[in-house]
Design a protein around this motif. Sequence first.
Motif, PDB file in Angstrom:
ATOM      1  N   LEU A 161       2.619  16.820   4.066  1.00 23.96           N
ATOM      2  CA  LEU A 161       1.532  17.000   5.032  1.00 23.96           C
ATOM      3  C   LEU A 161       0.180  16.594   4.451  1.00 23.96           C
ATOM      4  O   LEU A 161      -0.680  16.084   5.159  1.00 23.96           O
ATOM      5  CB  LEU A 161       1.468  18.464   5.493  1.00 23.96           C
ATOM      6  CG  LEU A 161       2.539  18.923   6.480  1.00 23.96           C
ATOM      7  CD1 LEU A 161       2.362  20.398   6.787  1.00 23.96           C
ATOM      8  CD2 LEU A 161       2.490  18.097   7.760  1.00 23.96           C
ATOM      9  N   ASP A 162       0.013  16.832   3.152  1.00 25.31           N
ATOM     10  CA  ASP A 162      -1.262  16.490   2.504  1.00 25.31           C
ATOM     11  C   ASP A 162      -1.511  14.987   2.455  1.00 25.31           C
ATOM     12  O   ASP A 162      -2.633  14.547   2.230  1.00 25.31           O
ATOM     13  CB  ASP A 162      -1.292  17.063   1.080  1.00 25.31           C
ATOM     14  CG  ASP A 162      -1.255  18.581   1.081  1.00 25.31           C
ATOM     15  OD1 ASP A 162      -1.648  19.183   2.102  1.00 25.31           O
ATOM     16  OD2 ASP A 162      -0.816  19.158   0.071  1.00 25.31           O
ATOM     17  N   HIS A 163      -0.456  14.178   2.639  1.00 29.46           N
ATOM     18  CA  HIS A 163      -0.596  12.722   2.531  1.00 29.46           C
ATOM     19  C   HIS A 163      -0.185  12.000   3.812  1.00 29.46           C
ATOM     20  O   HIS A 163      -0.087  10.767   3.811  1.00 29.46           O
ATOM     21  CB  HIS A 163       0.283  12.199   1.380  1.00 29.46           C
ATOM     22  CG  HIS A 163       0.008  12.857   0.061  1.00 29.46           C
ATOM     23  ND1 HIS A 163      -1.049  12.504  -0.747  1.00 29.46           N
ATOM     24  CD2 HIS A 163       0.650  13.871  -0.581  1.00 29.46           C
ATOM     25  CE1 HIS A 163      -1.041  13.261  -1.842  1.00 29.46           C
ATOM     26  NE2 HIS A 163      -0.020  14.101  -1.763  1.00 29.46           N
ATOM     27  N   ILE A 164       0.031  12.749   4.880  1.00 33.36           N
ATOM     28  CA  ILE A 164       0.640  12.173   6.072  1.00 33.36           C
ATOM     29  C   ILE A 164      -0.200  11.079   6.718  1.00 33.36           C
ATOM     30  O   ILE A 164       0.315  10.182   7.378  1.00 33.36           O
ATOM     31  CB  ILE A 164       0.945  13.293   7.111  1.00 33.36           C
ATOM     32  CG1 ILE A 164       2.000  12.832   8.118  1.00 33.36           C
ATOM     33  CG2 ILE A 164      -0.327  13.741   7.811  1.00 33.36           C
ATOM     34  CD1 ILE A 164       3.368  12.719   7.545  1.00 33.36           C
ATOM     35  N   PHE A 165      -1.535  11.124   6.524  1.00 28.93           N
ATOM     36  CA  PHE A 165      -2.412  10.130   7.152  1.00 28.93           C
ATOM     37  C   PHE A 165      -2.753   8.975   6.207  1.00 28.93           C
ATOM     38  O   PHE A 165      -3.612   8.151   6.520  1.00 28.93           O
ATOM     39  CB  PHE A 165      -3.696  10.785   7.654  1.00 28.93           C
ATOM     40  CG  PHE A 165      -3.462  11.781   8.757  1.00 28.93           C
ATOM     41  CD1 PHE A 165      -3.083  11.365  10.020  1.00 28.93           C
ATOM     42  CD2 PHE A 165      -3.610  13.144   8.519  1.00 28.93           C
ATOM     43  CE1 PHE A 165      -2.857  12.282  11.032  1.00 28.93           C
ATOM     44  CE2 PHE A 165      -3.383  14.068   9.523  1.00 28.93           C
ATOM     45  CZ  PHE A 165      -3.001  13.638  10.786  1.00 28.93           C
ATOM     46  N   GLU A 166      -2.123   8.942   5.039  1.00 28.65           N
ATOM     47  CA  GLU A 166      -2.367   7.845   4.110  1.00 28.65           C
ATOM     48  C   GLU A 166      -1.563   6.612   4.521  1.00 28.65           C
ATOM     49  O   GLU A 166      -0.482   6.730   5.108  1.00 28.65           O
ATOM     50  CB  GLU A 166      -1.996   8.253   2.682  1.00 28.65           C
ATOM     51  CG  GLU A 166      -2.881   9.341   2.120  1.00 28.65           C
ATOM     52  CD  GLU A 166      -2.461   9.752   0.721  1.00 28.65           C
ATOM     53  OE1 GLU A 166      -1.541   9.091   0.161  1.00 28.65           O
ATOM     54  OE2 GLU A 166      -3.031  10.724   0.187  1.00 28.65           O
ATOM     55  N   ARG A 167      -2.078   5.455   4.178  1.00 23.80           N
ATOM     56  CA  ARG A 167      -1.429   4.204   4.574  1.00 23.80           C
ATOM     57  C   ARG A 167      -0.151   3.969   3.782  1.00 23.80           C
ATOM     58  O   ARG A 167      -0.109   4.196   2.576  1.00 23.80           O
ATOM     59  CB  ARG A 167      -2.399   3.033   4.360  1.00 23.80           C
ATOM     60  CG  ARG A 167      -3.659   3.194   5.176  1.00 23.80           C
ATOM     61  CD  ARG A 167      -4.741   2.237   4.776  1.00 23.80           C
ATOM     62  NE  ARG A 167      -5.990   2.611   5.408  1.00 23.80           N
ATOM     63  CZ  ARG A 167      -7.114   1.915   5.325  1.00 23.80           C
ATOM     64  NH1 ARG A 167      -7.137   0.797   4.636  1.00 23.80           N
ATOM     65  NH2 ARG A 167      -8.198   2.336   5.932  1.00 23.80           N
ATOM     66  N   PHE A 168       0.872   3.495   4.508  1.00 24.69           N
ATOM     67  CA  PHE A 168       2.180   3.194   3.947  1.00 24.69           C
ATOM     68  C   PHE A 168       2.898   4.436   3.421  1.00 24.69           C
ATOM     69  O   PHE A 168       3.891   4.311   2.720  1.00 24.69           O
ATOM     70  CB  PHE A 168       2.083   2.152   2.822  1.00 24.69           C
ATOM     71  CG  PHE A 168       1.674   0.786   3.304  1.00 24.69           C
ATOM     72  CD1 PHE A 168       2.527   0.017   4.075  1.00 24.69           C
ATOM     73  CD2 PHE A 168       0.429   0.274   2.999  1.00 24.69           C
ATOM     74  CE1 PHE A 168       2.144  -1.230   4.521  1.00 24.69           C
ATOM     75  CE2 PHE A 168       0.038  -0.982   3.435  1.00 24.69           C
ATOM     76  CZ  PHE A 168       0.900  -1.739   4.212  1.00 24.69           C
ATOM     77  N   TYR A 169       2.369   5.615   3.791  1.00 21.30           N
ATOM     78  CA  TYR A 169       3.035   6.829   3.298  1.00 21.30           C
ATOM     79  C   TYR A 169       4.147   7.227   4.268  1.00 21.30           C
ATOM     80  O   TYR A 169       3.940   7.282   5.477  1.00 21.30           O
ATOM     81  CB  TYR A 169       2.048   7.980   3.148  1.00 21.30           C
ATOM     82  CG  TYR A 169       2.655   9.188   2.472  1.00 21.30           C
ATOM     83  CD1 TYR A 169       2.730   9.250   1.090  1.00 21.30           C
ATOM     84  CD2 TYR A 169       3.200  10.230   3.218  1.00 21.30           C
ATOM     85  CE1 TYR A 169       3.320  10.337   0.450  1.00 21.30           C
ATOM     86  CE2 TYR A 169       3.792  11.323   2.584  1.00 21.30           C
ATOM     87  CZ  TYR A 169       3.837  11.358   1.207  1.00 21.30           C
ATOM     88  OH  TYR A 169       4.424  12.427   0.572  1.00 21.30           O
ATOM     89  N   ARG A 170       5.313   7.502   3.704  1.00 24.27           N
ATOM     90  CA  ARG A 170       6.442   7.960   4.519  1.00 24.27           C
ATOM     91  C   ARG A 170       7.021   9.205   3.861  1.00 24.27           C
ATOM     92  O   ARG A 170       7.321   9.192   2.663  1.00 24.27           O
ATOM     93  CB  ARG A 170       7.547   6.894   4.611  1.00 24.27           C
ATOM     94  CG  ARG A 170       7.109   5.569   5.202  1.00 24.27           C
ATOM     95  CD  ARG A 170       8.317   4.646   5.232  1.00 24.27           C
ATOM     96  NE  ARG A 170       8.001   3.336   5.764  1.00 24.27           N
ATOM     97  CZ  ARG A 170       7.585   2.324   5.023  1.00 24.27           C
ATOM     98  NH1 ARG A 170       7.433   2.500   3.720  1.00 24.27           N
ATOM     99  NH2 ARG A 170       7.330   1.149   5.558  1.00 24.27           N
ATOM    100  N   SER A 171       7.188  10.260   4.652  1.00 26.01           N
ATOM    101  CA  SER A 171       7.828  11.460   4.101  1.00 26.01           C
ATOM    102  C   SER A 171       9.302  11.216   3.854  1.00 26.01           C
ATOM    103  O   SER A 171       9.914  11.839   3.004  1.00 26.01           O
ATOM    104  CB  SER A 171       7.641  12.648   5.052  1.00 26.01           C
ATOM    105  OG  SER A 171       8.182  12.357   6.328  1.00 26.01           O
ATOM    106  N   ASP A 172       9.862  10.285   4.600  1.00 25.05           N
ATOM    107  CA  ASP A 172      11.267   9.903   4.399  1.00 25.05           C
ATOM    108  C   ASP A 172      11.348   8.394   4.565  1.00 25.05           C
ATOM    109  O   ASP A 172      11.395   7.878   5.681  1.00 25.05           O
ATOM    110  CB  ASP A 172      12.155  10.619   5.420  1.00 25.05           C
ATOM    111  CG  ASP A 172      13.647  10.385   5.134  1.00 25.05           C
ATOM    112  OD1 ASP A 172      13.967   9.376   4.488  1.00 25.05           O
ATOM    113  OD2 ASP A 172      14.459  11.210   5.574  1.00 25.05           O
ATOM    114  N   SER A 173      11.360   7.668   3.463  1.00 24.98           N
ATOM    115  CA  SER A 173      11.317   6.205   3.521  1.00 24.98           C
ATOM    116  C   SER A 173      12.508   5.630   4.262  1.00 24.98           C
ATOM    117  O   SER A 173      12.371   4.706   5.062  1.00 24.98           O
ATOM    118  CB  SER A 173      11.252   5.620   2.094  1.00 24.98           C
ATOM    119  OG  SER A 173      10.092   6.065   1.439  1.00 24.98           O
TER     120      SER A 173
END
Length: 412
Positions: free
Chosen positions: A353-365
């Motif tokens: 959740l802390d990185h959810i709005f970062e670019r190219f970030y996927r919680s489950d690639s």
Amino acid sequence: MIKKLRKKFILINMTLISVVMVIVFLAICMFYYQWSKAETYEVMDKVISMKGGMEPRVFEIGGRGPRNPEAFIPTFTVLLDSNHEIQTVGKDRVSISDESIEEVTQLVLASGKIDGTLLDFQLRFLTRQTPEGFKIVFADMGREIESMTNMVTMLVFAGIGGLAAFFFINLYLSGWALRPVEKAWEQQRQFVADASHELKTPLTVILANTGILLSHPHDTISDQKKWVEYTQAEANRMKKLVDDLLFLAKSDAYRAPALVQTNVNFTDAVWSCLLPFESYAYEQGISIESNIAPDITLQGDEGQLKQLVVILLDNACKYAGAQGTVTFSLERKNDQIRLSVNNTGVPISQKHLDHIFERFYRSDSARAREHGGFGLGLAIAKAIVDNHHGRISVESNQAAGTTFTVIFSNKS
């Protein structure tokens, strides 16, 4: 680069601080020198005005009366006749030979000055024509020199200690001040690496497909239609990625409200985005529930606001899970417009959740690639919200599912 920038930051700060400290210390020394000089001349002026010799000097201890500077400055007076011959010498607790008195007297007469300094003898002098004759009063500079030496020594040690303290403070502050720069630099490097990786896949497929087509030069388009369609699909996928990257790049460049500002009927815009998703949701076995207040208007860019709604709906439908539910609501509370999109499914952990709005970030690639995502949708959503001076947040837990909430201020 960050290390070099930090070194330059510390060097510039230390240089500026050193220059300021030198200027301040020189000003202090100059002030103290002028003050000591004025005090000495004040004493000599009193002494030279005395008649009948030196008065007894009194040391004042305690009390709040004015300090008696002549009690601390040794002086002696030389009275000359009209031929500049020494008549009398007035000494008060001063040990000096007659030869030295004669020598300093001749030096004063030769200089032709009213007052001045004899550095070789560490003496100041003041001359005046009095009814008694031509008087020269000499004052010892030992106290001045000693005080100035102590002052300079104290300032040097204070300066060294101050510079050492400033250095460690700078060392800490430089790391603190450059932390956002370092983070942005790392994000930029990661962004370029991720963008290159995402572009590499469709380019590889396109090159492979064109290689297959070129290896069958006599086939018709119908014979190789499958490879042409694959190439077109990858080209469209790459175009979508490039468009997203351009949008984010423009958002970074301007950091300003949307360029096209109109009075948008947000309710109608939301419905126009929501209706097409109902068929998609039906095919996926997902139900969409909506609670949309009528006649909500908002100043902004209608195209970007629709893109925001589509991104949040698309994200919710992808991860709602089998037989899941997506709940969409739009309402006005006082001077705020609140849009929320909730979906069931596996919740997002706090570390993601802390990185959810970062670019190219996927919680489950693996899951993101399965749905054809690049990890840019939520970053674009945040950029759109920022352009409209709003706030976007996310909450996720097992009981309530995942909820994205957008709040716009609208006082019109």
